[in-house]
Design a protein around this motif. Structure first.
Motif, PDB file in Angstrom:
ATOM      1  N   LEU A  82       0.820  -1.214   0.000  1.00  0.00           N
ATOM      2  CA  LEU A  82       0.000   0.000   0.000  1.00  0.00           C
ATOM      3  C   LEU A  82       0.854   1.265   0.000  1.00  0.00           C
ATOM      4  CD1 LEU A  82      -2.870  -1.069   2.425  1.00  0.00           C
ATOM      5  CD2 LEU A  82      -3.031  -0.657  -0.039  1.00  0.00           C
ATOM      6  N   VAL A  83       2.056   1.179   0.556  1.00  0.00           N
ATOM      7  CA  VAL A  83       2.973   2.317   0.469  1.00  0.00           C
ATOM      8  C   VAL A  83       3.335   2.574  -0.989  1.00  0.00           C
ATOM      9  CG1 VAL A  83       5.276   3.174   1.037  1.00  0.00           C
ATOM     10  CG2 VAL A  83       3.912   2.019   2.781  1.00  0.00           C
ATOM     11  N   ALA A  84       3.633   1.504  -1.733  1.00  0.00           N
ATOM     12  CA  ALA A  84       3.952   1.644  -3.158  1.00  0.00           C
ATOM     13  C   ALA A  84       2.777   2.258  -3.916  1.00  0.00           C
ATOM     14  CB  ALA A  84       4.307   0.283  -3.750  1.00  0.00           C
ATOM     15  N   LEU A  85       1.561   1.816  -3.573  1.00  0.00           N
ATOM     16  CA  LEU A  85       0.373   2.382  -4.212  1.00  0.00           C
ATOM     17  C   LEU A  85       0.245   3.864  -3.891  1.00  0.00           C
ATOM     18  CD1 LEU A  85      -2.297   2.051  -5.773  1.00  0.00           C
ATOM     19  CD2 LEU A  85      -3.376   1.384  -3.603  1.00  0.00           C
ATOM     20  N   SER A  86       0.541   4.226  -2.655  1.00  0.00           N
ATOM     21  CA  SER A  86       0.459   5.626  -2.250  1.00  0.00           C
ATOM     22  C   SER A  86       1.439   6.486  -3.036  1.00  0.00           C
ATOM     23  CB  SER A  86       0.733   5.764  -0.741  1.00  0.00           C
ATOM     24  OG  SER A  86      -0.214   5.043   0.017  1.00  0.00           O
ATOM     25  N   PHE A  87       2.652   5.985  -3.221  1.00  0.00           N
ATOM     26  CA  PHE A  87       3.644   6.726  -3.997  1.00  0.00           C
ATOM     27  C   PHE A  87       3.246   6.790  -5.468  1.00  0.00           C
ATOM     28  CE2 PHE A  87       6.244   6.240  -0.263  1.00  0.00           C
ATOM     29  CZ  PHE A  87       7.089   7.337  -0.297  1.00  0.00           C
ATOM     30  N   GLY A  88       2.562   5.751  -5.964  1.00  0.00           N
ATOM     31  CA  GLY A  88       2.096   5.780  -7.339  1.00  0.00           C
ATOM     32  C   GLY A  88       1.011   6.817  -7.555  1.00  0.00           C
ATOM     33  N   ILE A  89       0.178   7.003  -6.522  1.00  0.00           N
ATOM     34  CA  ILE A  89      -0.889   8.005  -6.606  1.00  0.00           C
ATOM     35  C   ILE A  89      -0.311   9.415  -6.546  1.00  0.00           C
ATOM     36  CG2 ILE A  89      -2.917   8.935  -5.426  1.00  0.00           C
ATOM     37  CD1 ILE A  89      -3.551   6.083  -4.524  1.00  0.00           C
ATOM     38  N   SER A  90       0.652   9.616  -5.645  1.00  0.00           N
ATOM     39  CA  SER A  90       1.251  10.945  -5.488  1.00  0.00           C
ATOM     40  C   SER A  90       2.677  10.794  -4.960  1.00  0.00           C
ATOM     41  CB  SER A  90       0.425  11.805  -4.530  1.00  0.00           C
ATOM     42  OG  SER A  90       1.089  13.022  -4.244  1.00  0.00           O
ATOM     43  N   SER A  91       3.644  11.111  -5.796  1.00  0.00           N
ATOM     44  CA  SER A  91       5.036  11.003  -5.363  1.00  0.00           C
ATOM     45  C   SER A  91       5.373  12.028  -4.291  1.00  0.00           C
ATOM     46  CB  SER A  91       5.977  11.181  -6.565  1.00  0.00           C
ATOM     47  OG  SER A  91       5.737  12.448  -7.187  1.00  0.00           O
ATOM     48  N   THR A  92       4.697  13.178  -4.336  1.00  0.00           N
ATOM     49  CA  THR A  92       4.978  14.242  -3.361  1.00  0.00           C
ATOM     50  C   THR A  92       4.336  13.964  -2.011  1.00  0.00           C
ATOM     51  OG1 THR A  92       5.078  15.872  -5.153  1.00  0.00           O
ATOM     52  CG2 THR A  92       4.827  16.712  -2.903  1.00  0.00           C
ATOM     53  N   HIS A  93       3.071  13.569  -2.053  1.00  0.00           N
ATOM     54  CA  HIS A  93       2.320  13.366  -0.808  1.00  0.00           C
ATOM     55  C   HIS A  93       2.146  11.878  -0.475  1.00  0.00           C
ATOM     56  CE1 HIS A  93       1.397  17.640  -0.777  1.00  0.00           C
ATOM     57  NE2 HIS A  93       0.960  17.544  -2.034  1.00  0.00           N
ATOM     58  N   GLY A  94       2.915  11.015  -1.128  1.00  0.00           N
ATOM     59  CA  GLY A  94       2.804   9.581  -0.899  1.00  0.00           C
ATOM     60  C   GLY A  94       2.984   9.168   0.553  1.00  0.00           C
ATOM     61  N   PRO A  95       4.047   9.657   1.246  1.00  0.00           N
ATOM     62  CA  PRO A  95       4.225   9.261   2.649  1.00  0.00           C
ATOM     63  C   PRO A  95       3.054   9.651   3.546  1.00  0.00           C
ATOM     64  CG  PRO A  95       6.242  10.211   1.776  1.00  0.00           C
ATOM     65  CD  PRO A  95       5.175  10.446   0.744  1.00  0.00           C
ATOM     66  N   VAL A  96       2.525  10.857   3.336  1.00  0.00           N
ATOM     67  CA  VAL A  96       1.392  11.307   4.156  1.00  0.00           C
ATOM     68  C   VAL A  96       0.160  10.452   3.878  1.00  0.00           C
ATOM     69  CG1 VAL A  96      -0.188  13.221   4.613  1.00  0.00           C
ATOM     70  CG2 VAL A  96       2.258  13.657   4.325  1.00  0.00           C
ATOM     71  N   LEU A  97      -0.054  10.118   2.603  1.00  0.00           N
ATOM     72  CA  LEU A  97      -1.188   9.258   2.255  1.00  0.00           C
ATOM     73  C   LEU A  97      -1.041   7.883   2.896  1.00  0.00           C
ATOM     74  CD1 LEU A  97      -3.763   8.662   0.677  1.00  0.00           C
ATOM     75  CD2 LEU A  97      -2.357   8.152  -1.333  1.00  0.00           C
ATOM     76  N   ALA A  98       0.180   7.331   2.869  1.00  0.00           N
ATOM     77  CA  ALA A  98       0.419   6.016   3.463  1.00  0.00           C
ATOM     78  C   ALA A  98       0.165   6.043   4.970  1.00  0.00           C
ATOM     79  CB  ALA A  98       1.849   5.569   3.175  1.00  0.00           C
ATOM     80  N   LEU A  99       0.618   7.085   5.643  1.00  0.00           N
ATOM     81  CA  LEU A  99       0.382   7.200   7.084  1.00  0.00           C
ATOM     82  C   LEU A  99      -1.103   7.345   7.389  1.00  0.00           C
ATOM     83  CD1 LEU A  99       3.331   9.600   8.022  1.00  0.00           C
ATOM     84  CD2 LEU A  99       3.144   7.170   8.585  1.00  0.00           C
ATOM     85  N   SER A 100      -1.824   8.043   6.519  1.00  0.00           N
ATOM     86  CA  SER A 100      -3.268   8.202   6.706  1.00  0.00           C
ATOM     87  C   SER A 100      -3.994   6.868   6.528  1.00  0.00           C
ATOM     88  CB  SER A 100      -3.815   9.234   5.716  1.00  0.00           C
ATOM     89  OG  SER A 100      -3.187  10.492   5.894  1.00  0.00           O
ATOM     90  N   ILE A 101      -3.569   6.093   5.534  1.00  0.00           N
ATOM     91  CA  ILE A 101      -4.152   4.757   5.348  1.00  0.00           C
ATOM     92  C   ILE A 101      -3.864   3.890   6.566  1.00  0.00           C
ATOM     93  CG2 ILE A 101      -4.069   2.655   3.961  1.00  0.00           C
ATOM     94  CD1 ILE A 101      -3.408   4.406   1.542  1.00  0.00           C
ATOM     95  N   GLY A 102      -2.640   4.013   7.105  1.00  0.00           N
ATOM     96  CA  GLY A 102      -2.287   3.266   8.308  1.00  0.00           C
ATOM     97  C   GLY A 102      -3.172   3.631   9.482  1.00  0.00           C
ATOM     98  N   ALA A 103      -3.498   4.907   9.610  1.00  0.00           N
ATOM     99  CA  ALA A 103      -4.413   5.340  10.678  1.00  0.00           C
ATOM    100  C   ALA A 103      -5.776   4.695  10.501  1.00  0.00           C
ATOM    101  CB  ALA A 103      -4.530   6.865  10.681  1.00  0.00           C
ATOM    102  N   GLY A 104      -6.224   4.567   9.240  1.00  0.00           N
ATOM    103  CA  GLY A 104      -7.499   3.910   8.976  1.00  0.00           C
ATOM    104  C   GLY A 104      -7.490   2.449   9.378  1.00  0.00           C
ATOM    105  N   PHE A 105      -6.393   1.732   9.062  1.00  0.00           N
ATOM    106  CA  PHE A 105      -6.279   0.328   9.476  1.00  0.00           C
ATOM    107  C   PHE A 105      -6.299   0.212  10.998  1.00  0.00           C
ATOM    108  CE2 PHE A 105      -4.827  -0.852   5.178  1.00  0.00           C
ATOM    109  CZ  PHE A 105      -5.412  -2.102   5.061  1.00  0.00           C
ATOM    110  N   ALA A 106      -5.592   1.099  11.678  1.00  0.00           N
ATOM    111  CA  ALA A 106      -5.569   1.060  13.145  1.00  0.00           C
ATOM    112  C   ALA A 106      -6.951   1.306  13.716  1.00  0.00           C
ATOM    113  CB  ALA A 106      -4.571   2.088  13.677  1.00  0.00           C
ATOM    114  N   ALA A 107      -7.713   2.209  13.091  1.00  0.00           N
ATOM    115  CA  ALA A 107      -9.075   2.487  13.567  1.00  0.00           C
ATOM    116  C   ALA A 107      -9.964   1.258  13.406  1.00  0.00           C
ATOM    117  CB  ALA A 107      -9.661   3.678  12.803  1.00  0.00           C
ATOM    118  N   VAL A 108      -9.866   0.592  12.250  1.00  0.00           N
ATOM    119  CA  VAL A 108     -10.653  -0.632  12.032  1.00  0.00           C
ATOM    120  C   VAL A 108     -10.251  -1.702  13.044  1.00  0.00           C
ATOM    121  CG1 VAL A 108     -11.120  -2.518  10.417  1.00  0.00           C
ATOM    122  CG2 VAL A 108     -11.020  -0.162   9.584  1.00  0.00           C
ATOM    123  N   GLY A 109      -8.946  -1.818  13.287  1.00  0.00           N
ATOM    124  CA  GLY A 109      -8.481  -2.798  14.272  1.00  0.00           C
ATOM    125  C   GLY A 109      -8.984  -2.495  15.663  1.00  0.00           C
ATOM    126  N   SER A 110      -9.037  -1.220  16.027  1.00  0.00           N
ATOM    127  CA  SER A 110      -9.532  -0.829  17.349  1.00  0.00           C
ATOM    128  C   SER A 110     -11.000  -1.204  17.507  1.00  0.00           C
ATOM    129  CB  SER A 110      -9.347   0.679  17.556  1.00  0.00           C
ATOM    130  OG  SER A 110      -9.847   1.087  18.802  1.00  0.00           O
TER     131      SER A 110
END
Length: 464
Positions: free
Chosen positions: A419-447
Motif C-alpha cells: 500500500l505504500v507503493a500504491l500511495s507513492f504511485g498516486i502521489s510522489s509528493t504526498h505519498g508518505p502522508v497518504l500512506a500514514l493516513s491509510i495506516g491510521a485507517g487500518f488502526a481504527a478498524v483494528g480498534s
C-alpha cells in the motif's frame, strides 16, 4: 496433553520449573534470531548487492525469498505440529535455520544466497508456526499473557536493534558475518531446547500433502503479488499472481470441506472471537508495515532529515513496544484483551494521524513523542491479542491458532508495504502522508474489531 521431556522438579505455585525456564529461553532466542535476521538483511542489502555485483532490483530477492518461503509454509508447519508435535517441528526448524545461516555466510553469488535464504525462511517458518503453541504449553493458562508478553518484548527489542547490529558488524567485517553470528546463538538455543521443551502426544490426524502444496502455492502467490506491487513491478505479474492466489485458495478450501482440523483454519475463523482477533492482528501489522516503509521517506523527503537522523527517529517506536509488551502481557491476565487491544490501537491511530499531520518544521522531541505514542499503542495490542487468539481456540487446535498469529503478522506487513507503493504511485509528493493516513485507517478498524470482542461470547474454549 503435555508431557515432560525429562524429569524435573515439580512446579512451585505459578513459577516455571528449571526445565520450563530453559525451554522458554530457547524459544525466545530462536524468535530473536528470526526477527533479527529480517532487520539485518534489510539494512545490509546495499552492501550485499555491491559485493555480489547484483542490481538493486535483483538483490531485493534476498529479502523476498525469505519472506515468501516463510509465509507460504507457515500453515503447513502449524498443521504438521498438530500431527507430529510442536517440539519436533520447532527443533527441525531451528536445525534448518542454523544450517541455512551457514550456507548464507558461504554463498558466493546472488542465486546461491537466494536459495540459502529460501531455506532460512522455511526454518524460521517452522519456528514461528509453533512458537505461541509451545509458550502455551509451558505457561499455565492464568499466566499465559506473561509468557506472550516476554515473546513480544524479544520481538520488539530484536526489531529495534537489528539495524544497529547490522551497522556495527558491517563497520568491522564483511556481510557474511551477519549470517555467521546466527550459528553460536542458534546452537546454544538448540542445546537448551533439546531436553527442555515439552513433548506432546502424536495427533490422530494425518498430514495432507496435497493441501500443503496448495497452501504453499496460494500464499506464495499472494506474497509475490504484494511484493511486486510494493516494488512497482509490472501489472501483468501482479494480476497473474493474484489469479493463482484465488484459484489455489479456492481449490484448497474445497479440498478441506468437512475436515476436523483444516490447514487453513476456517473452522477457527468461524468463531467470532477468533475471527475478530485475527482481523485485529492483520490491521495492526498492516499499520506497522505502512509506517515503517513510509516513515524513512517522510523524514528524509518531507522533513529534510538525513539518514542518520532518520535511523535515530525510527528507534523510539520499537523501543517503547519492547518496554510496554511485558506490562501489557501481565495486564491481559487480569483484563479483557479486547479492552487492552481497543485502547492500544486507538492510541496507534491517533499517533499515525499526528505523524501524518506533522508540520515540516517539527522538532526532534515532537517527532519522538509521536513515535512513542505509536509504540505505546502497538505494545498494548500485541501480547493481549496473541493471548486472545490462543485462548479462543480449542486446546487441540493450538497449532492452527499459533500459525494464524504468524501468518496475520507477515501478511499484514506485506500488505502495508504494498500500500505504500500504491500511495507513492498516486502521489510522489504526498505519498508518505497518504500512506500514514491509510495506516491510521487500518488502526481504527483494528480498534473497533478489538472492542467488538467485549460483547462477543467466546464459545471456543471452556477454560476461558
Amino acid at each position: 496433553m503435555v508431557q515432560p521431556a525429562t524429569q524435573d522438579a515439580p512446579r512451585v505455585g505459578n513459577k516455571l520449573t528449571p526445565r520450563e525456564f530453559r525451554g522458554m529461553a530457547a524459544i525466545l532466542m530462536s524468535i530473536a534470531l528470526a526477527t533479527l535476521d529480517t532487520a539485518i538483511a534489510n539494512t545490509a542489502l546495499p552492501a550485499i548487492a555491491a559485493d555480489l555485483n547484483a542490481s538493486p532490483a535483483a538483490s531485493v530477492w534476498i529479502i523476498n525469498a525469505y519472506q515468501l518461503a516463510a509465509v507460504a509454509t507457515l500453515l503447513p508447519f502449524a498443521a504438521l505440529g498438530g500431527v507430529l508435535g510442536h517440539r519436533k517441528v520447532y527443533l527441525g526448524g531451528l536445525i534448518l535455520f542454523v544450517v541455512s545461516s551457514a550456507l548464507c555466510a558461504l554463498a558466493w553469488s546472488l542465486p546461491t544466497l537466494t536459495v540459502a535464504r529460501v531455506l532460512q525462511g522455511i526454518g524460521a517458518s517452522a519456528i514461528m508456526s509453533v512458537n505461541a503453541a509451545l509458550i502455551g504449553s509451558i505457561f499455565p493458562h492464568e499466566r499465559l499473557g506473561r509468557g506472550l508478553g516476554m515473546n513480544a518484548l524479544v520481538v520488539g527489542t530484536s526489531f529495534s536493534i537489528g539495524p544497529t547490529v547490522a551497522s556495527l558488524v558491517l563497520s568491522v567485517a564483511s556481510w557474511p558475518w551477519l549470517f555467521a553470528i546466527n550459528l553460536p546463538v542458534g546452537l546454544f538455543a538448540l542445546v537448551f531446547a533439546w531436553n527442555s521443551l515439552p513433548a506432546t502426544r502424536l495427533g490422530t490426524l494425518t498430514f495432507d500433502r496435497v493441501t500443503a502444496v496448495l497452501n504453499v502455492i496460494t500464499f506464495g502467490a499472494l506474497i509475490f503479488a504484494l511484493s511486486q506491487a510494493a516494488q512497482l513491478g509490472s501489472m501483468a505479474s501482479v494480476l497473474i499472481a493474484l489469479a493463482i492466489f484465488l484459484v489455489g485458495g479456492a481449490l484448497m478450501l474445497k479440498r478441506e470441506v468437512g475436515h476436523p482440523a483444516p490447514m487453513f483454519p476456517l473452522d477457527l475463523l468461524k468463531r467470532p472471537m477468533f475471527a475478530l482477533s485475527a482481523l485485529t492482528a492483520f490491521c495492526s501489522f498492516a499499520t506497522q508495515g505502512l509506517a515503517f516503509v513510509s516513515l524513512p521517506f517522510f523524514f528524509e523527503s518531507t522533513l529534510g532529515r538525513d539518514p542518520i537522523q532518520t535511523g535515530f527517529l525510527m528507534t523510539p517506536w520499537s523501543v517503547v513496544v519492547a518496554m510496554i509488551a511485558p506490562f501489557a502481557g501481565r495486564m491481559s491476565d487480569r483484563y479483557p484483551p479486547g479492552l487492552l487491544g481497543g485502547i492500544g490501537l486507538a492510541m496507534l491511530c491517533l499517533g499515525m494521524i499526528s505523524l501524518a499531520s506533522m508540520p515540516a518544521d517539527a522538532s526532534v522531541m515532537s517527532i519522538i513523542a509521536r513515535m512513542m505514542l505509536c509504540g505505546i499503542g502497538f505494545g498494548f495490542f500485541q501480547a493481549p491479542n496473541q493471548k486472545a487468539l490462543m485462548t479462543s481456540a480449542p486446546k487441540e487446535r493450538s497449532s492452527g491458532a499459533s500459525g494464524t498469529i504468524a501468518t496475520a503478522r507477515l501478511i499484514g506487513q506485506a500488505t502495508g508495504a504494498a500500500l505504500v507503493a500504491l500511495s507513492f504511485g498516486i502521489s510522489s509528493t504526498h505519498g508518505p502522508v497518504l500512506a500514514l493516513s491509510i495506516g491510521a485507517g487500518f488502526a481504527a478498524v483494528g480498534s473497533v474489531a478489538s472492542g467488538l470482542r467485549l460483547v462477543t461470547k467466546n464459545t471456543a474454549n471452556p477454560r476461558v
